[in-house]
Write a protein that holds these residues in place. Structure first.
Motif, PDB file in Angstrom:
ATOM      1  N   ARG A  50      -7.515   0.546   7.061  1.00  0.00           N
ATOM      2  CA  ARG A  50      -6.375   1.040   6.586  1.00  0.00           C
ATOM      3  C   ARG A  50      -5.586  -0.326   6.230  1.00  0.00           C
ATOM      4  NH1 ARG A  50      -5.122   5.679  10.668  1.00  0.00           N
ATOM      5  NH2 ARG A  50      -5.714   4.068  12.216  1.00  0.00           N
ATOM      6  N   ARG A  99       1.911  -2.378  11.416  1.00  0.00           N
ATOM      7  CA  ARG A  99       1.304  -1.086  10.980  1.00  0.00           C
ATOM      8  C   ARG A  99       2.311  -0.290   9.862  1.00  0.00           C
ATOM      9  NH1 ARG A  99      -1.502  -2.934  14.136  1.00  0.00           N
ATOM     10  NH2 ARG A  99      -2.367  -1.943  15.960  1.00  0.00           N
ATOM     11  N   TYR A 150      -4.017  -5.448   3.779  1.00  0.00           N
ATOM     12  CA  TYR A 150      -3.389  -4.880   2.618  1.00  0.00           C
ATOM     13  C   TYR A 150      -3.496  -5.781   1.400  1.00  0.00           C
ATOM     14  CZ  TYR A 150       0.467  -3.814  -0.600  1.00  0.00           C
ATOM     15  OH  TYR A 150       1.377  -3.733  -1.405  1.00  0.00           O
ATOM     16  N   TYR A 185      -3.534   4.875  -2.876  1.00  0.00           N
ATOM     17  CA  TYR A 185      -3.552   5.022  -1.279  1.00  0.00           C
ATOM     18  C   TYR A 185      -2.159   5.338  -0.930  1.00  0.00           C
ATOM     19  CZ  TYR A 185      -8.240   3.720  -1.164  1.00  0.00           C
ATOM     20  OH  TYR A 185      -9.660   3.967  -1.762  1.00  0.00           O
ATOM     21  N   THR A 212       0.909  11.125   5.080  1.00  0.00           N
ATOM     22  CA  THR A 212       0.584  10.962   6.320  1.00  0.00           C
ATOM     23  C   THR A 212       1.736  10.341   6.998  1.00  0.00           C
ATOM     24  OG1 THR A 212      -1.733  10.837   6.080  1.00  0.00           O
ATOM     25  CG2 THR A 212      -0.755   9.363   7.692  1.00  0.00           C
ATOM     26  N   TRP A 213       2.662   9.525   6.323  1.00  0.00           N
ATOM     27  CA  TRP A 213       3.573   8.800   7.056  1.00  0.00           C
ATOM     28  C   TRP A 213       4.956   9.506   6.962  1.00  0.00           C
ATOM     29  CZ3 TRP A 213       2.833   5.299  10.667  1.00  0.00           C
ATOM     30  CH2 TRP A 213       1.910   4.208  10.503  1.00  0.00           C
ATOM     31  N   ASP A 240      -3.576   6.661   4.711  1.00  0.00           N
ATOM     32  CA  ASP A 240      -2.733   5.807   5.015  1.00  0.00           C
ATOM     33  C   ASP A 240      -1.454   6.032   3.929  1.00  0.00           C
ATOM     34  OD1 ASP A 240      -1.247   3.992   6.744  1.00  0.00           O
ATOM     35  OD2 ASP A 240      -2.643   2.203   6.311  1.00  0.00           O
ATOM     36  N   ARG A 245      -2.423  -0.560   6.067  1.00  0.00           N
ATOM     37  CA  ARG A 245      -1.064  -0.593   7.231  1.00  0.00           C
ATOM     38  C   ARG A 245      -1.232  -2.071   7.679  1.00  0.00           C
ATOM     39  NH1 ARG A 245      -1.974   4.074  11.381  1.00  0.00           N
ATOM     40  NH2 ARG A 245      -2.118   5.217   9.375  1.00  0.00           N
TER      41      ARG A 245
END
Ligand SMILES: [Zn+2]
Length: 555
Positions: free
Chosen positions: A274, A172, A281, A498, A510-511, A506, A276
């Protein structure tokens, strides 16, 4: 009732043994030398690969330039490279044990490298330049414990832990790149520049009739032709494996995931789009990706064998189609850069499951022992079901020319962007296009921590009007010049979008990279802060709010 997962009869073992290549004086893997009673530690992987290197010096240790050498806990991050025999080879990277309870890829990769060196796969050996990392989650690899994943047939040694020593799920972590392992992987992408990335897993518990499931990159916003080609690769491998007695299909679960006895599922659906995920990726970087998931209830030996067979079939396909692979990847790179010549490219912010096809599925009701381990099947029915194994993008927006990031956040944003290989410029180098300010219309703060962070999902739009909160500092020319400028018209512009668009499912917002500014509690005595990201140029309308054919949203 069909009993499954019990050891084959002695005669079958004898036949299997005859079919396997002779080990001769080649080193043996830990499962081979322990009658599948154990799985290898990091030191044992290193010992096996070193023994192979002594036997065949073409195999050499590999370390990407500027990559961490060890995890935060001090475990070595080890990989090996087997250069191809031909000069115009395709580069392929094999990743295993990212979830260290899913050990089969780790063992299969070691077998495959040995077989390459033994000359058993001459076409793939000639045309593919391999880097392999058998024990990617090095922390988890050595934490063997028979109590882990007890629902699957396990080696007596037990298997390793899913997460790293900090409790991070490395699968993730690809966007936020918190873990040393992830920064190692991103450095490998830059240094080795693979055309194809494999990530080898074992499923977690749903019941179906496939010996192995797989997925191409599902990355939202990746080049559509590249994603289509990635899927074609796997469809053709699947068809080839069917005739060899290995039922395989797109990774997924039934709808609903847990079926009551006698319940007929409404369909089959794949997983998340996503980036992650390590197998999603690479699509954003214009590379092909292959997720492999051995079926959890097959025996330990079978899971290794299935993974080996599947990976080899993919490698053979890639070697045979190397010209096409090279062409598709080159076109994907050109599409992105050419789209800037034609106008402003657009990228989607969300997606819905798409009805991909109808397919035949075995719906299995398991028999379990008192410990919850599957010991056979109560029933098995074959059903023709709708299969949702692709995503239909929606909420496409015309991307800006680039983003400015407040200099106050440069200390943590710049290292992540540069780890991804994204070009970062000083704010003074920004084009003199109009600035756009983010106007938030709604937000969702996650109810629980995830990977050490509280998720923040923002909705809103970029508009030319600045409407700062009272007392929030306005952007001055000096602020703009000292900010980070991240242009999107660069080869990894999709990744940059992104990471930096505040609405990305993602991204760094968000993180939690900007939580100090964006998550302000009532108890804070300080004055409000400005939004830490600006968009430079570009349109700001949603240009394609086109819901896909499936109702289920993926956000
Ligand atoms: Zn996994």
């Amino acid at each position: 009732m069909i009993l499954r997962n019990h050891p084959p009869a002695p005669l079958v073992w004898a036949v299997l043994a005859c079919a396997m290549p002779s080990a001769g004086d080649w080193p043996r893997t830990v499962p081979e030398s322990t009658r599948h009673a154990r799985t290898s530690t990091v030191a044992e992987v290193r010992g096996f690969m070193a023994a192979l290197s002594r036997r065949a010096p073409a195999l050499v240790p590999y370390r990407p330039r500027h990559a961490p050498m060890a995890t935060e806990a001090g475990k070595p991050l080890l990989a090996w490279r087997l250069p191809a025999a031909s000069k115009d080879a395709l580069r392929v990277y094999l990743n295993a044990n990212i979830h260290a309870g899913e050990v089969e890829g780790k063992e299969a990769v070691q077998l495959i490298v040995r077989e390459f060196l033994q000359g058993l796969h001459p076409a793939a050996r000639r045309h593919l330049d391999l880097v392999v990392c058998p024990a990617y989650n090095a922390d988890g690899t050595d934490a063997l414990d028979p109590a882990i994943r007890r629902y699957q047939p396990n080696p007596e040694s037990g298997v390793g832990r899913r997460e790293n020593s900090r409790g991070l799920d490395l699968n993730r972590d690809l966007m936020k790149a918190q873990a040393a392992n992830t920064r190692w992987f991103l450095a490998m992408l830059k240094d080795f520049d693979p055309a194809v990335v494999f990530d080898l897993h074992t499923t977690n518990g749903s019941y179906h009739g496939f010996h192995l499931t797989y997925a191409p990159s599902l990355a939202l916003g990746a080049d559509p032709d590249l994603l289509t080609f990635n899927r074609r690769l796997l469809n053709e491998v699947r068809d080839g494996l069917k005739s060899r007695g290995l039922p395989a299909y797109d990774y997924g679960n039934f709808r609903p995931e847990s079926l009551k006895p006698g319940e007929v599922p409404a369909g089959w659906e794949t997983f998340d789009f996503r980036p992650r995920y390590l197998s999603n990726y690479p699509g954003l970087q214009n590379r092909l990706a292959i997720l492999s998931e051995a079926y959890v209830y097959r025996s330990y030996a079978d899971r290794i064998a299935d993974t080996r067979t599947f990976v080899l079939a993919c490698l053979d396909w890639i070697a045979a189609h190397r010209g096409e692979v090279r062409r598709v990847l080159g076109e994907a790179r050109r599409h992105w850069m050419d789209s800037w010549q034609a106008g402003t490219p657009s990228l989607p912010l969300a997606a819905d499951f798409a009805l991909t096809e109808r397919h035949s599925f075995d719906v299995v009701q398991p028999l379990k022992d008192a410990d919850g381990r599957v010991i056979g099947e109560a029933s098995r029915a074959t059903l023709d079901l709708p299969s949702f194994v692709t995503w239909a993008p929606r909420e496409s927006i015309a991307v800006p020319e680039g983003y400015l990031v407040d200099a106050a956040y440069a200390f943590k944003v710049r290292p992540v962007l540069e780890a991804h290989g994204i070009k970062v410029l000083p704010g003074s180098a920004r084009p003199r296009s109009p600035l756009n300010f983010f106007h938030e219309t709604s937000r969702t703060v996650a109810a629980q921590f995830f990977q050490g962070s509280i998720g923040l999902t923002l909705k809103g739009a970029w508009t030319p009007e600045e409407s700062p909160l009272p007392k929030a500092p306005r952007w001055t020319r000096v602020d703009l010049d000292q900010a980070l400028y991240v242009p999107l018209d660069q080869p990894l512009g999709r990744v940059a979008f992104y990471l930096l668009d505040p609405r990305s499912p993602d991204g760094l917002v968000t993180w939690g990279f900007f939580h100090e500014s964006l998550l302000r509690s009532d108890g804070a005595w300080g004055e409000p802060l400005r939004f830490p990201i600006l968009a430079v140029g570009g349109a700001h309308d949603i240009v394609g709010a086109d819901p896909g054919p499936s109702a289920k949203k993926a956000e």
